[in-house]
Design an enzyme around this catalytic site. Structure first.
Site, PDB file in Angstrom:
ATOM      1  N   LYS A  13       0.992  -1.324   0.060  1.00  0.00           N
ATOM      2  CA  LYS A  13      -0.056   0.122   0.027  1.00  0.00           C
ATOM      3  C   LYS A  13       0.897   1.096  -0.140  1.00  0.00           C
ATOM      4  CE  LYS A  13      -2.034  -0.883   3.881  1.00  0.00           C
ATOM      5  NZ  LYS A  13      -1.603  -2.209   4.227  1.00  0.00           N
ATOM      6  N   ARG A  88      -8.973   0.695   9.257  1.00  0.00           N
ATOM      7  CA  ARG A  88      -8.503  -0.478   9.621  1.00  0.00           C
ATOM      8  C   ARG A  88      -9.458  -1.302  10.279  1.00  0.00           C
ATOM      9  NH1 ARG A  88      -2.598   0.566   9.148  1.00  0.00           N
ATOM     10  NH2 ARG A  88      -1.509  -1.071   9.433  1.00  0.00           N
ATOM     11  N   ARG A 127      11.756  -5.767   4.385  1.00  0.00           N
ATOM     12  CA  ARG A 127      11.857  -4.300   4.417  1.00  0.00           C
ATOM     13  C   ARG A 127      12.888  -3.627   5.118  1.00  0.00           C
ATOM     14  NH1 ARG A 127       5.431  -2.300   4.902  1.00  0.00           N
ATOM     15  NH2 ARG A 127       5.757  -2.625   7.302  1.00  0.00           N
ATOM     16  N   ARG A 160      11.911  -1.249  10.225  1.00  0.00           N
ATOM     17  CA  ARG A 160      11.025  -0.902  11.276  1.00  0.00           C
ATOM     18  C   ARG A 160      10.914  -1.951  12.507  1.00  0.00           C
ATOM     19  NH1 ARG A 160       5.403   0.098   8.030  1.00  0.00           N
ATOM     20  NH2 ARG A 160       4.528  -0.657   9.979  1.00  0.00           N
ATOM     21  N   ARG A 171       0.289  -8.560  13.662  1.00  0.00           N
ATOM     22  CA  ARG A 171      -0.373  -7.491  12.682  1.00  0.00           C
ATOM     23  C   ARG A 171      -1.021  -8.342  11.773  1.00  0.00           C
ATOM     24  NH1 ARG A 171       5.080  -5.126  10.692  1.00  0.00           N
ATOM     25  NH2 ARG A 171       3.620  -3.794   9.585  1.00  0.00           N
TER      26      ARG A 171
HETATM   27  P1  AMP Z   1       1.237   0.772   9.105  1.00  0.00           P
HETATM   28  O1  AMP Z   1       2.597   1.537   8.621  1.00  0.00           O
HETATM   29  O2  AMP Z   1       0.006   1.146   8.220  1.00  0.00           O
HETATM   30  O3  AMP Z   1       1.498  -0.533   8.871  1.00  0.00           O
HETATM   31  O4  AMP Z   1       0.808   1.078  10.473  1.00  0.00           O
HETATM   32  C1  AMP Z   1       1.521   0.656  11.911  1.00  0.00           C
HETATM   33  C2  AMP Z   1       0.999   0.442  12.998  1.00  0.00           C
HETATM   34  O5  AMP Z   1       0.351   1.598  13.209  1.00  0.00           O
HETATM   35  C3  AMP Z   1      -0.155  -0.430  12.921  1.00  0.00           C
HETATM   36  O6  AMP Z   1       0.318  -1.843  13.121  1.00  0.00           O
HETATM   37  C4  AMP Z   1      -0.864   0.200  14.112  1.00  0.00           C
HETATM   38  O7  AMP Z   1      -0.640  -0.032  15.372  1.00  0.00           O
HETATM   39  C5  AMP Z   1      -0.968   1.786  13.829  1.00  0.00           C
HETATM   40  N1  AMP Z   1      -2.047   2.174  13.063  1.00  0.00           N
HETATM   41  C6  AMP Z   1      -1.609   2.614  11.680  1.00  0.00           C
HETATM   42  N2  AMP Z   1      -2.652   2.622  11.175  1.00  0.00           N
HETATM   43  C7  AMP Z   1      -3.938   2.887  12.088  1.00  0.00           C
HETATM   44  C8  AMP Z   1      -5.490   2.697  11.992  1.00  0.00           C
HETATM   45  N3  AMP Z   1      -5.903   3.161  11.044  1.00  0.00           N
HETATM   46  N4  AMP Z   1      -5.975   2.169  13.179  1.00  0.00           N
HETATM   47  C9  AMP Z   1      -5.251   1.876  14.126  1.00  0.00           C
HETATM   48  N5  AMP Z   1      -3.974   1.711  14.102  1.00  0.00           N
HETATM   49  C10 AMP Z   1      -3.236   2.176  13.095  1.00  0.00           C
END
Ligand code: AMP
Length: 213
Positions: A13, A88, A127, A160, A171
């Protein structure tokens, strides 16, 4: 164009949203990036968010609604946006719908990026981000010359904190339980498009563009 990119962690994404942003001049709104920025600022909120993110869990819906409503009302989002990592949960999708109804700017599409589980794992564990430029790379897939160039220019390949195997497992489980129901949510509303997100970045990008135009 107002779109949501849906898909498991590692489905690409962020990579595709960045490419779309560069080529179409539409802002990528990544809630993960916004939360990581808050974490690196070290605020009290950032510290709380860090614990949740390190465990691979989700930040509460009401907190996310506050963040996203502020972001969507910024002037650069007036003519469109690519939402990457939001919504999400079904609650977040309902909140987004209400917010966009209020703004009078409905969503054009929710694009599901489909990738096999084994590939997701490889993408996530491999990554890395260049510490100098923020460029996304992958130790399994990026050309060796690109990886070497980061080091040669004095950068580091940063992983990360939530890209370790234990957190990745959680996750993906959280994705299945809380985010996958959004596929049916958008399908029911006639907004869902599905893209085969396996293959090279450029191949996937072509399919994505074909799906949204
Ligand atoms: P990402 O970079 O999108 O994989 O997000 C990393 C982490 O941020 C996720 O595993 C969640 O802990 C938090 N996070 C990101 N977006 C959301 C969301 N829309 N709702 C809740 N937690 C989020």
């Amino acid at each position: 164009m107002r779109i949501v990119l849906l898909g498991a962690p590692g489905s690409g994404k962020g990579t595709q949203a960045k490419k779309l942003m560069a080529e179409r001049n539409i802002p990528q709104i990544s809630t993960g990036d916004m939360l990581r920025a808050a974490v690196s600022e070290g605020t009290r909120f950032g510290q709380k968010a860090k614990a949740i993110m390190d465990a691979g869990n989700l930040v509460p819906d009401d907190v996310m609604l506050g963040i996203i409503s502020e972001r969507l009302s910024a002037s650069d989002a007036a003519d469109g946006f690519i939402l990457d990592g939001f919504p999400r949960t079904v609650q977040q999708a309902l909140d987004l719908q209400e917010l966009l109804d209020q703004l009078g700017t409905p969503l054009d599409a929710a694009v599901l990026m489909e990738v096999d589980f084994d590939i997701l794992m490889k993408r996530l564990t491999g990554r890395r981000t260049c510490s100098k430029t923020g460029k996304l790379l992958n130790v399994h897939y990026s050309p060796q010359a690109d990886l070497d160039a980061v080091i040669d220019r004095g950068g580091e390949l940063v992983q990360r904190e939530d890209d370790n195997e234990e957190t990745i497992g959680n996750r993906l489980a959280v994705y299945r339980e809380q985010t996958e129901p959004l596929i049916a949510f958008y399908e029911k509303r006639g907004r869902l498009k599905t893209v085969d997100a396996e293959g090279s970045i450029d191949e996937v990008y072509e399919r994505l563009v074909a799906a949204i135009t």
